[in-house]
Design a protein around this motif. Structure first.
Motif, PDB file in Angstrom:
ATOM      1  N   MET A 155      17.367   3.166   2.636  1.00  0.00           N
ATOM      2  CA  MET A 155      17.938   3.198   3.723  1.00  0.00           C
ATOM      3  C   MET A 155      17.630   4.218   4.968  1.00  0.00           C
ATOM      4  SD  MET A 155      22.434   3.640   4.105  1.00  0.00           S
ATOM      5  CE  MET A 155      22.850   2.169   3.134  1.00  0.00           C
ATOM      6  N   ALA A 156      17.361   5.301   4.437  1.00  0.00           N
ATOM      7  CA  ALA A 156      16.924   6.546   5.120  1.00  0.00           C
ATOM      8  C   ALA A 156      15.891   6.234   5.886  1.00  0.00           C
ATOM      9  CB  ALA A 156      16.808   7.714   4.475  1.00  0.00           C
ATOM     10  N   SER A 157      14.761   5.371   5.130  1.00  0.00           N
ATOM     11  CA  SER A 157      13.447   4.908   5.643  1.00  0.00           C
ATOM     12  C   SER A 157      13.704   3.890   6.878  1.00  0.00           C
ATOM     13  CB  SER A 157      12.675   4.127   4.472  1.00  0.00           C
ATOM     14  OG  SER A 157      12.382   4.959   3.669  1.00  0.00           O
ATOM     15  N   HIS A 158      14.630   2.937   6.862  1.00  0.00           N
ATOM     16  CA  HIS A 158      14.718   2.087   7.807  1.00  0.00           C
ATOM     17  C   HIS A 158      15.420   2.895   9.030  1.00  0.00           C
ATOM     18  CE1 HIS A 158      13.373  -1.661   6.573  1.00  0.00           C
ATOM     19  NE2 HIS A 158      13.450  -1.191   5.107  1.00  0.00           N
ATOM     20  N   ASN A 159      16.391   3.697   8.948  1.00  0.00           N
ATOM     21  CA  ASN A 159      17.183   4.161   9.851  1.00  0.00           C
ATOM     22  C   ASN A 159      16.439   5.116  10.586  1.00  0.00           C
ATOM     23  OD1 ASN A 159      19.929   3.163   9.624  1.00  0.00           O
ATOM     24  ND2 ASN A 159      20.583   4.864   8.048  1.00  0.00           N
ATOM     25  N   LEU A 196       3.395   0.445   7.229  1.00  0.00           N
ATOM     26  CA  LEU A 196       4.440   1.346   6.928  1.00  0.00           C
ATOM     27  C   LEU A 196       5.782   0.662   6.824  1.00  0.00           C
ATOM     28  CD1 LEU A 196       5.761   3.966   6.381  1.00  0.00           C
ATOM     29  CD2 LEU A 196       5.799   4.349   8.917  1.00  0.00           C
ATOM     30  N   GLN A 197       5.913  -0.370   8.101  1.00  0.00           N
ATOM     31  CA  GLN A 197       7.262  -1.100   7.813  1.00  0.00           C
ATOM     32  C   GLN A 197       7.059  -2.341   6.605  1.00  0.00           C
ATOM     33  OE1 GLN A 197       9.645  -1.466  10.663  1.00  0.00           O
ATOM     34  NE2 GLN A 197      10.447  -2.954   9.144  1.00  0.00           N
ATOM     35  N   LEU A 198       6.008  -2.640   6.506  1.00  0.00           N
ATOM     36  CA  LEU A 198       5.931  -3.666   5.489  1.00  0.00           C
ATOM     37  C   LEU A 198       6.350  -2.822   3.922  1.00  0.00           C
ATOM     38  CD1 LEU A 198       5.464  -6.546   4.916  1.00  0.00           C
ATOM     39  CD2 LEU A 198       3.149  -5.891   4.387  1.00  0.00           C
ATOM     40  N   THR A 199       5.682  -1.635   3.997  1.00  0.00           N
ATOM     41  CA  THR A 199       6.200  -0.846   2.579  1.00  0.00           C
ATOM     42  C   THR A 199       7.450  -0.306   2.385  1.00  0.00           C
ATOM     43  OG1 THR A 199       3.855   0.186   2.944  1.00  0.00           O
ATOM     44  CG2 THR A 199       5.282   1.433   1.618  1.00  0.00           C
ATOM     45  N   VAL A 200       8.254  -0.251   3.325  1.00  0.00           N
ATOM     46  CA  VAL A 200       9.605  -0.001   3.037  1.00  0.00           C
ATOM     47  C   VAL A 200      10.644  -1.366   3.277  1.00  0.00           C
ATOM     48  CG1 VAL A 200       9.382   2.289   4.250  1.00  0.00           C
ATOM     49  CG2 VAL A 200      10.036   0.388   5.582  1.00  0.00           C
TER      50      VAL A 200
END
Length: 453
Positions: free
Chosen positions: A31-35, A249-253
Protein backbone atom coordinates in the motif's frame (compact mmCIF):
# COMPACT_ATOMS: atom_id res chain seq x y z
CA UNK A 1 -24.27 -10.80 25.96
CA UNK A 2 -22.62 -8.74 23.15
CA UNK A 3 -20.91 -10.06 20.03
CA UNK A 4 -17.56 -9.78 21.81
CA UNK A 5 -18.65 -12.65 24.04
CA UNK A 6 -19.23 -14.78 20.95
CA UNK A 7 -15.69 -14.03 19.79
CA UNK A 8 -14.40 -15.09 23.19
CA UNK A 9 -16.40 -18.30 22.91
CA UNK A 10 -14.69 -19.26 19.64
CA UNK A 11 -11.21 -18.47 20.92
CA UNK A 12 -10.85 -14.69 21.26
CA UNK A 13 -7.39 -13.88 19.94
CA UNK A 14 -6.63 -17.37 18.69
CA UNK A 15 -4.77 -19.01 15.83
CA UNK A 16 -7.36 -17.89 13.29
CA UNK A 17 -7.13 -14.23 14.27
CA UNK A 18 -3.33 -14.33 14.10
CA UNK A 19 -3.31 -15.98 10.66
CA UNK A 20 -6.00 -13.72 9.22
CA UNK A 21 -4.34 -10.57 10.53
CA UNK A 22 -0.97 -11.67 9.11
CA UNK A 23 -2.47 -12.39 5.69
CA UNK A 24 -4.22 -9.02 5.71
CA UNK A 25 -1.06 -7.19 6.79
CA UNK A 26 1.05 -8.44 3.86
CA UNK A 27 -0.79 -6.38 1.17
CA UNK A 28 -0.37 -3.30 3.38
CA UNK A 29 3.37 -3.57 2.68
CA UNK A 30 2.61 -2.60 -0.92
CA UNK A 31 0.00 0.00 0.00
CA UNK A 32 2.86 2.35 0.85
CA UNK A 33 4.51 1.48 -2.47
CA UNK A 34 1.52 2.66 -4.48
CA UNK A 35 0.84 5.76 -2.36
CA UNK A 36 4.44 6.98 -2.54
CA UNK A 37 5.43 5.45 -5.86
CA UNK A 38 5.66 8.75 -7.75
CA UNK A 39 8.57 9.85 -5.58
CA UNK A 40 10.52 7.48 -7.81
CA UNK A 41 8.50 6.92 -10.98
CA UNK A 42 8.07 10.69 -11.40
CA UNK A 43 11.46 11.83 -10.12
CA UNK A 44 12.87 14.84 -11.98
CA UNK A 45 16.51 14.38 -13.08
CA UNK A 46 18.80 17.29 -13.99
CA UNK A 47 17.99 18.31 -17.56
CA UNK A 48 18.76 20.87 -20.23
CA UNK A 49 17.63 21.85 -23.72
CA UNK A 50 18.71 19.38 -26.35
CA UNK A 51 21.29 20.76 -28.78
CA UNK A 52 20.89 19.03 -32.17
CA UNK A 53 24.58 19.44 -33.01
CA UNK A 54 25.59 17.60 -29.84
CA UNK A 55 24.19 14.11 -30.14
CA UNK A 56 25.36 11.51 -27.58
CA UNK A 57 26.69 8.32 -29.05
CA UNK A 58 24.86 5.01 -28.75
CA UNK A 59 24.37 4.13 -25.10
CA UNK A 60 26.00 7.35 -23.91
CA UNK A 61 24.54 9.53 -21.18
CA UNK A 62 24.72 13.28 -21.79
CA UNK A 63 26.55 15.25 -19.13
CA UNK A 64 24.03 17.57 -17.50
CA UNK A 65 25.41 19.86 -14.77
CA UNK A 66 22.88 20.11 -11.93
CA UNK A 67 23.61 23.78 -11.35
CA UNK A 68 23.53 24.75 -15.04
CA UNK A 69 20.68 22.78 -16.54
CA UNK A 70 21.14 24.02 -20.09
CA UNK A 71 23.77 24.57 -22.74
CA UNK A 72 25.19 28.03 -23.37
CA UNK A 73 22.15 30.24 -23.52
CA UNK A 74 19.80 27.84 -21.70
CA UNK A 75 18.01 28.99 -18.57
CA UNK A 76 17.00 26.97 -15.51
CA UNK A 77 13.46 26.55 -16.80
CA UNK A 78 14.61 24.86 -19.99
CA UNK A 79 14.36 27.91 -22.25
CA UNK A 80 17.21 29.58 -24.14
CA UNK A 81 18.82 33.02 -23.81
CA UNK A 82 22.01 34.80 -24.81
CA UNK A 83 25.06 33.08 -23.34
CA UNK A 84 26.74 36.26 -22.07
CA UNK A 85 23.71 37.52 -20.15
CA UNK A 86 23.06 40.35 -22.62
CA UNK A 87 20.29 40.98 -25.06
CA UNK A 88 20.33 42.89 -28.28
CA UNK A 89 18.24 46.05 -28.62
CA UNK A 90 16.59 46.91 -31.97
CA UNK A 91 19.38 49.44 -32.73
CA UNK A 92 22.05 46.79 -32.35
CA UNK A 93 23.33 47.89 -28.95
CA UNK A 94 23.74 45.39 -26.12
CA UNK A 95 21.88 45.76 -22.86
CA UNK A 96 21.94 43.92 -19.58
CA UNK A 97 18.99 42.94 -17.41
CA UNK A 98 16.36 40.22 -17.77
CA UNK A 99 17.32 37.96 -20.63
CA UNK A 100 14.75 37.02 -23.27
CA UNK A 101 14.02 33.33 -23.43
CA UNK A 102 12.53 30.88 -25.88
CA UNK A 103 11.21 27.33 -25.51
CA UNK A 104 13.33 24.24 -26.10
CA UNK A 105 12.21 23.39 -29.63
CA UNK A 106 14.28 20.21 -29.89
CA UNK A 107 13.35 18.60 -26.58
CA UNK A 108 15.54 17.96 -23.54
CA UNK A 109 18.57 15.95 -22.51
CA UNK A 110 18.34 14.22 -19.12
CA UNK A 111 21.00 13.02 -16.72
CA UNK A 112 20.13 9.33 -16.43
CA UNK A 113 22.92 8.42 -14.03
CA UNK A 114 20.46 8.13 -11.10
CA UNK A 115 16.99 8.01 -12.62
CA UNK A 116 17.21 5.69 -15.61
CA UNK A 117 13.66 6.31 -16.79
CA UNK A 118 10.72 8.11 -15.19
CA UNK A 119 7.43 9.44 -16.51
CA UNK A 120 9.12 12.85 -16.52
CA UNK A 121 11.86 11.76 -18.93
CA UNK A 122 9.51 9.66 -21.05
CA UNK A 123 6.86 12.33 -21.60
CA UNK A 124 9.00 15.45 -20.99
CA UNK A 125 7.04 16.69 -17.97
CA UNK A 126 9.36 19.63 -17.38
CA UNK A 127 9.28 23.40 -17.86
CA UNK A 128 5.81 24.42 -19.05
CA UNK A 129 4.60 20.83 -18.53
CA UNK A 130 5.96 20.35 -15.03
CA UNK A 131 2.51 20.81 -13.45
CA UNK A 132 1.41 17.57 -15.10
CA UNK A 133 3.70 15.66 -12.75
CA UNK A 134 1.82 16.90 -9.69
CA UNK A 135 -1.48 16.50 -11.49
CA UNK A 136 -0.84 12.79 -11.95
CA UNK A 137 -0.48 12.32 -8.19
CA UNK A 138 -3.58 14.44 -7.56
CA UNK A 139 -5.56 12.27 -9.97
CA UNK A 140 -4.38 9.17 -8.11
CA UNK A 141 -5.49 10.69 -4.79
CA UNK A 142 -8.85 11.59 -6.37
CA UNK A 143 -9.19 7.89 -7.18
CA UNK A 144 -8.53 7.07 -3.53
CA UNK A 145 -11.34 9.45 -2.53
CA UNK A 146 -13.82 8.07 -5.05
CA UNK A 147 -12.88 4.52 -4.08
CA UNK A 148 -13.64 5.24 -0.44
CA UNK A 149 -17.10 6.51 -1.35
CA UNK A 150 -17.97 3.85 -3.93
CA UNK A 151 -16.24 0.68 -2.72
CA UNK A 152 -16.88 1.52 0.93
CA UNK A 153 -20.61 1.52 0.27
CA UNK A 154 -20.40 -1.66 -1.78
CA UNK A 155 -18.53 -3.31 1.08
CA UNK A 156 -21.58 -2.82 3.29
CA UNK A 157 -23.82 -4.29 0.61
CA UNK A 158 -21.80 -7.24 -0.69
CA UNK A 159 -19.47 -7.90 2.23
CA UNK A 160 -15.95 -7.07 3.30
CA UNK A 161 -14.36 -10.17 1.78
CA UNK A 162 -16.03 -9.74 -1.62
CA UNK A 163 -14.87 -6.13 -1.93
CA UNK A 164 -11.41 -7.06 -0.69
CA UNK A 165 -11.03 -9.64 -3.44
CA UNK A 166 -12.40 -7.28 -6.08
CA UNK A 167 -10.00 -4.55 -4.95
CA UNK A 168 -7.04 -6.93 -5.17
CA UNK A 169 -8.04 -7.86 -8.71
CA UNK A 170 -8.64 -4.25 -9.76
CA UNK A 171 -5.34 -3.01 -8.35
CA UNK A 172 -3.41 -5.87 -9.92
CA UNK A 173 -4.96 -5.26 -13.34
CA UNK A 174 -4.83 -1.45 -13.23
CA UNK A 175 -1.29 -1.43 -11.84
CA UNK A 176 -0.15 -3.71 -14.66
CA UNK A 177 -1.93 -1.55 -17.24
CA UNK A 178 -0.19 1.51 -15.78
CA UNK A 179 3.18 -0.14 -16.39
CA UNK A 180 2.29 -0.46 -20.09
CA UNK A 181 0.57 2.94 -20.45
CA UNK A 182 1.38 4.31 -23.92
CA UNK A 183 0.86 7.97 -22.99
CA UNK A 184 0.31 10.37 -20.11
CA UNK A 185 -3.49 10.41 -20.40
CA UNK A 186 -3.84 6.63 -20.13
CA UNK A 187 -1.31 6.61 -17.30
CA UNK A 188 -3.54 8.98 -15.30
CA UNK A 189 -6.67 6.92 -16.02
CA UNK A 190 -5.04 3.71 -14.83
CA UNK A 191 -3.59 5.41 -11.76
CA UNK A 192 -7.04 6.78 -10.89
CA UNK A 193 -8.55 3.29 -11.07
CA UNK A 194 -5.64 1.92 -9.04
CA UNK A 195 -6.23 4.56 -6.38
CA UNK A 196 -9.87 3.49 -6.17
CA UNK A 197 -8.84 -0.13 -5.65
CA UNK A 198 -6.25 0.75 -3.01
CA UNK A 199 -8.86 2.65 -1.02
CA UNK A 200 -11.25 -0.29 -1.36
CA UNK A 201 -8.92 -2.92 0.00
CA UNK A 202 -7.68 -0.59 2.72
CA UNK A 203 -11.19 -0.07 4.06
CA UNK A 204 -12.05 -3.76 3.77
CA UNK A 205 -8.92 -4.75 5.67
CA UNK A 206 -9.70 -2.22 8.40
CA UNK A 207 -13.20 -3.66 8.87
CA UNK A 208 -12.08 -7.30 8.80
CA UNK A 209 -9.31 -6.68 11.32
CA UNK A 210 -11.46 -4.73 13.78
CA UNK A 211 -14.54 -6.95 13.48
CA UNK A 212 -12.62 -10.17 14.18
CA UNK A 213 -10.38 -8.91 17.00
CA UNK A 214 -11.64 -8.57 20.61
CA UNK A 215 -11.59 -4.99 21.88
CA UNK A 216 -8.66 -5.40 24.36
CA UNK A 217 -6.36 -6.52 21.52
CA UNK A 218 -7.39 -4.04 18.83
CA UNK A 219 -4.73 -1.44 19.62
CA UNK A 220 -1.85 -3.90 19.24
CA UNK A 221 -3.44 -5.40 16.11
CA UNK A 222 -3.83 -2.01 14.47
CA UNK A 223 -0.22 -1.28 15.45
CA UNK A 224 0.90 -4.43 13.63
CA UNK A 225 -0.85 -3.36 10.44
CA UNK A 226 0.68 0.09 10.92
CA UNK A 227 4.15 -1.44 11.20
CA UNK A 228 3.47 -3.28 7.94
CA UNK A 229 2.84 0.06 6.22
CA UNK A 230 6.03 1.44 7.77
CA UNK A 231 8.07 -1.54 6.63
CA UNK A 232 6.55 -1.05 3.19
CA UNK A 233 8.00 2.46 3.01
CA UNK A 234 11.49 1.13 3.68
CA UNK A 235 10.93 -1.74 1.26
CA UNK A 236 9.91 0.75 -1.43
CA UNK A 237 13.27 2.52 -1.20
CA UNK A 238 15.13 -0.75 -1.75
CA UNK A 239 12.90 -1.92 -4.59
CA UNK A 240 13.06 1.48 -6.32
CA UNK A 241 16.86 1.48 -6.05
CA UNK A 242 17.07 -2.05 -7.47
CA UNK A 243 14.51 -1.37 -10.23
CA UNK A 244 15.28 2.13 -11.57
CA UNK A 245 13.05 1.97 -14.67
CA UNK A 246 9.59 3.29 -13.80
CA UNK A 247 7.68 0.73 -15.87
CA UNK A 248 9.39 -2.26 -14.28
CA UNK A 249 9.01 -0.68 -10.84
CA UNK A 250 5.28 -0.17 -11.40
CA UNK A 251 4.96 -3.78 -12.51
CA UNK A 252 6.96 -5.05 -9.53
CA UNK A 253 4.60 -3.51 -6.96
CA UNK A 254 1.43 -4.51 -8.87
CA UNK A 255 1.82 -8.19 -9.76
CA UNK A 256 1.83 -9.43 -6.12
CA UNK A 257 -1.84 -8.45 -5.82
CA UNK A 258 -2.76 -11.40 -8.01
CA UNK A 259 -1.14 -13.62 -5.36
CA UNK A 260 -3.09 -11.83 -2.62
CA UNK A 261 -6.26 -12.51 -4.61
CA UNK A 262 -5.54 -16.24 -4.71
CA UNK A 263 -5.02 -16.72 -0.97
CA UNK A 264 -7.85 -14.34 -0.01
CA UNK A 265 -10.30 -17.21 -0.65
CA UNK A 266 -9.17 -18.63 2.71
CA UNK A 267 -10.11 -15.48 4.65
CA UNK A 268 -13.33 -15.41 6.64
CA UNK A 269 -16.12 -12.92 6.07
CA UNK A 270 -17.04 -10.72 9.02
CA UNK A 271 -19.52 -12.69 11.15
CA UNK A 272 -20.85 -9.47 12.63
CA UNK A 273 -21.62 -8.11 9.16
CA UNK A 274 -23.29 -11.39 8.17
CA UNK A 275 -25.66 -11.26 11.14
CA UNK A 276 -26.55 -7.62 10.56
CA UNK A 277 -27.13 -8.38 6.88
CA UNK A 278 -29.67 -11.08 7.67
CA UNK A 279 -27.30 -13.98 6.94
CA UNK A 280 -27.11 -15.48 10.41
CA UNK A 281 -26.90 -19.07 9.06
CA UNK A 282 -23.68 -18.22 7.19
CA UNK A 283 -22.39 -16.42 10.27
CA UNK A 284 -22.87 -19.58 12.35
CA UNK A 285 -20.89 -21.64 9.82
CA UNK A 286 -18.10 -19.06 9.74
CA UNK A 287 -17.91 -18.93 13.55
CA UNK A 288 -17.83 -22.71 13.80
CA UNK A 289 -14.99 -22.81 11.27
CA UNK A 290 -13.10 -20.22 13.31
CA UNK A 291 -13.71 -22.28 16.46
CA UNK A 292 -12.23 -25.37 14.77
CA UNK A 293 -9.11 -23.46 13.72
CA UNK A 294 -8.77 -22.11 17.28
CA UNK A 295 -9.22 -25.66 18.66
CA UNK A 296 -12.55 -24.71 20.28
CA UNK A 297 -14.72 -27.03 18.18
CA UNK A 298 -17.06 -28.00 21.03
CA UNK A 299 -17.72 -24.38 21.94
CA UNK A 300 -18.33 -23.54 18.31
CA UNK A 301 -20.95 -26.25 17.93
CA UNK A 302 -22.97 -24.65 20.72
CA UNK A 303 -23.48 -21.50 18.64
CA UNK A 304 -26.84 -21.33 16.92
CA UNK A 305 -28.75 -18.73 14.93
CA UNK A 306 -30.96 -18.03 17.94
CA UNK A 307 -27.97 -17.47 20.22
CA UNK A 308 -26.37 -15.07 17.73
CA UNK A 309 -29.56 -13.07 17.31
CA UNK A 310 -30.08 -12.98 21.06
CA UNK A 311 -26.56 -11.68 21.65
CA UNK A 312 -26.94 -8.98 19.02
CA UNK A 313 -30.58 -8.07 19.62
CA UNK A 314 -29.71 -4.45 20.48
CA UNK A 315 -27.78 -3.97 17.25
CA UNK A 316 -30.46 -5.76 15.24
CA UNK A 317 -33.21 -3.68 16.85
CA UNK A 318 -31.69 -0.44 15.58
CA UNK A 319 -30.92 -1.85 12.15
CA UNK A 320 -32.38 -0.19 9.09
CA UNK A 321 -33.05 -1.88 5.79
CA UNK A 322 -30.33 0.16 4.08
CA UNK A 323 -27.74 2.81 4.83
CA UNK A 324 -26.48 5.70 2.73
CA UNK A 325 -23.99 8.54 3.08
CA UNK A 326 -26.80 10.67 4.49
CA UNK A 327 -26.76 8.49 7.62
CA UNK A 328 -23.46 10.14 8.53
CA UNK A 329 -25.30 13.40 9.25
CA UNK A 330 -28.77 12.15 10.16
CA UNK A 331 -28.43 12.08 13.96
CA UNK A 332 -26.63 14.67 16.14
CA UNK A 333 -24.18 12.17 17.65
CA UNK A 334 -23.09 10.56 14.37
CA UNK A 335 -23.01 13.99 12.70
CA UNK A 336 -20.67 15.30 15.42
CA UNK A 337 -18.41 12.26 15.03
CA UNK A 338 -18.41 12.58 11.23
CA UNK A 339 -17.44 16.26 11.10
CA UNK A 340 -14.76 15.95 13.78
CA UNK A 341 -13.17 12.89 12.20
CA UNK A 342 -13.35 14.44 8.72
CA UNK A 343 -11.34 17.44 9.91
CA UNK A 344 -8.81 15.19 11.63
CA UNK A 345 -8.42 12.89 8.61
CA UNK A 346 -8.00 15.86 6.26
CA UNK A 347 -5.40 17.51 8.49
CA UNK A 348 -3.33 14.37 8.95
CA UNK A 349 -3.46 13.31 5.30
CA UNK A 350 -2.73 16.79 3.95
CA UNK A 351 0.34 17.21 6.16
CA UNK A 352 1.56 13.63 5.88
CA UNK A 353 1.56 13.47 2.08
CA UNK A 354 2.81 17.05 1.85
CA UNK A 355 5.98 15.79 3.54
CA UNK A 356 6.14 12.27 2.14
CA UNK A 357 5.66 13.31 -1.50
CA UNK A 358 8.32 16.04 -1.52
CA UNK A 359 11.49 14.01 -1.05
CA UNK A 360 13.57 15.67 -3.79
CA UNK A 361 13.44 19.03 -2.01
CA UNK A 362 15.34 17.73 1.04
CA UNK A 363 18.66 17.93 -0.77
CA UNK A 364 19.74 14.35 -0.06
CA UNK A 365 19.27 11.04 -1.85
CA UNK A 366 15.57 10.27 -2.14
CA UNK A 367 16.35 6.61 -1.42
CA UNK A 368 18.02 7.56 1.87
CA UNK A 369 15.32 10.00 2.96
CA UNK A 370 12.65 7.41 2.10
CA UNK A 371 14.34 4.93 4.45
CA UNK A 372 14.65 7.58 7.19
CA UNK A 373 11.00 8.59 6.79
CA UNK A 374 10.02 4.95 7.11
CA UNK A 375 12.31 4.15 10.04
CA UNK A 376 11.04 7.05 12.19
CA UNK A 377 7.59 5.47 12.17
CA UNK A 378 8.74 2.50 14.25
CA UNK A 379 9.46 4.36 17.52
CA UNK A 380 6.50 6.68 16.91
CA UNK A 381 4.08 3.78 16.52
CA UNK A 382 5.52 1.86 19.48
CA UNK A 383 4.95 4.86 21.74
CA UNK A 384 1.45 5.51 20.45
CA UNK A 385 0.48 1.82 20.75
CA UNK A 386 1.35 1.89 24.44
CA UNK A 387 -0.43 5.21 24.79
CA UNK A 388 -3.59 3.89 23.12
CA UNK A 389 -3.82 1.03 25.59
CA UNK A 390 -3.08 2.94 28.80
CA UNK A 391 -4.04 6.58 28.16
CA UNK A 392 -6.83 6.23 25.62
CA UNK A 393 -7.62 7.02 22.01
CA UNK A 394 -8.62 10.67 22.27
CA UNK A 395 -5.72 11.91 24.41
CA UNK A 396 -3.19 9.97 22.31
CA UNK A 397 -4.58 11.50 19.12
CA UNK A 398 -4.57 15.02 20.58
CA UNK A 399 -0.96 14.80 21.75
CA UNK A 400 0.30 13.32 18.47
CA UNK A 401 -1.47 16.02 16.43
CA UNK A 402 -0.25 18.80 18.71
CA UNK A 403 3.42 17.84 18.39
CA UNK A 404 3.08 17.25 14.64
CA UNK A 405 1.65 20.73 14.15
CA UNK A 406 4.21 22.30 16.47
CA UNK A 407 7.18 20.81 14.62
CA UNK A 408 5.85 21.59 11.15
CA UNK A 409 5.06 25.20 12.06
CA UNK A 410 8.50 25.59 13.66
CA UNK A 411 10.07 24.42 10.40
CA UNK A 412 8.61 27.47 8.64
CA UNK A 413 10.89 29.77 10.66
CA UNK A 414 14.09 27.76 10.08
CA UNK A 415 16.41 29.24 7.47
CA UNK A 416 16.62 27.35 4.20
CA UNK A 417 20.38 27.30 4.65
CA UNK A 418 19.99 25.00 7.67
CA UNK A 419 18.94 22.08 5.53
CA UNK A 420 19.90 19.46 8.14
CA UNK A 421 17.73 21.10 10.80
CA UNK A 422 14.80 21.42 8.41
CA UNK A 423 15.10 17.78 7.41
CA UNK A 424 15.31 16.65 11.05
CA UNK A 425 12.18 18.61 11.96
CA UNK A 426 10.37 17.19 8.94
CA UNK A 427 11.32 13.65 10.01
CA UNK A 428 10.01 14.27 13.54
CA UNK A 429 6.82 15.78 12.18
CA UNK A 430 6.31 12.83 9.86
CA UNK A 431 6.74 10.43 12.80
CA UNK A 432 4.08 12.30 14.80
CA UNK A 433 1.73 12.21 11.82
CA UNK A 434 2.26 8.47 11.44
CA UNK A 435 1.36 8.04 15.11
CA UNK A 436 -1.74 10.16 14.47
CA UNK A 437 -2.72 7.88 11.60
CA UNK A 438 -2.58 4.86 13.90
CA UNK A 439 -4.78 6.66 16.45
CA UNK A 440 -7.43 7.92 14.04
CA UNK A 441 -7.50 4.62 12.14
CA UNK A 442 -8.48 2.72 15.29
CA UNK A 443 -10.64 5.50 16.70
CA UNK A 444 -12.69 5.80 13.51
CA UNK A 445 -13.52 2.10 13.29
CA UNK A 446 -14.60 2.06 16.93
CA UNK A 447 -16.70 5.24 16.91
CA UNK A 448 -18.91 4.35 13.95
CA UNK A 449 -21.62 1.67 14.25
CA UNK A 450 -20.98 -1.44 12.17
CA UNK A 451 -23.59 -0.78 9.42
CA UNK A 452 -22.11 2.62 8.50
CA UNK A 453 -18.50 1.85 9.38
Amino acid sequence: MPFGAVLAQVGGLGRFQVLQTALLAVPILLMASHNLLQNFTAAVPPHRCHVPSVTPGPGATPSVPSTTPGPPGATADGTSAASDGTSAAPDGTLSTGPRPTEPCHDGWDYDRSIYVATIVTEWDLVCSYRQLRQMAQSIYMAGVLVGALVLGGLSDRFGRKAMLMWSYLQLGVMGTCTAFAPNYASYCVFRFAGGMALSGFGLSIACLVVEWIPTPYRAITVAITGFAYTLGQILLAGVAYAVPHWRWLQLTVSLPFFIFLLYSWWLAESARWLVLSGKAERAVKVLQRVARINKRKEEGEKITVEILRSNMKEELAGLKSSYTISDLVRTPVIRHIFFCLSIVWFSISFSYYGLAMDLQNFGVSIYLIQVIFGAVDFPAKVVVTISLSYIGRRVSLMVALFFAGLVIIANIFVSTELQTVRTALAVIGKGCLSASFNCVFLYTTELYPTPIR
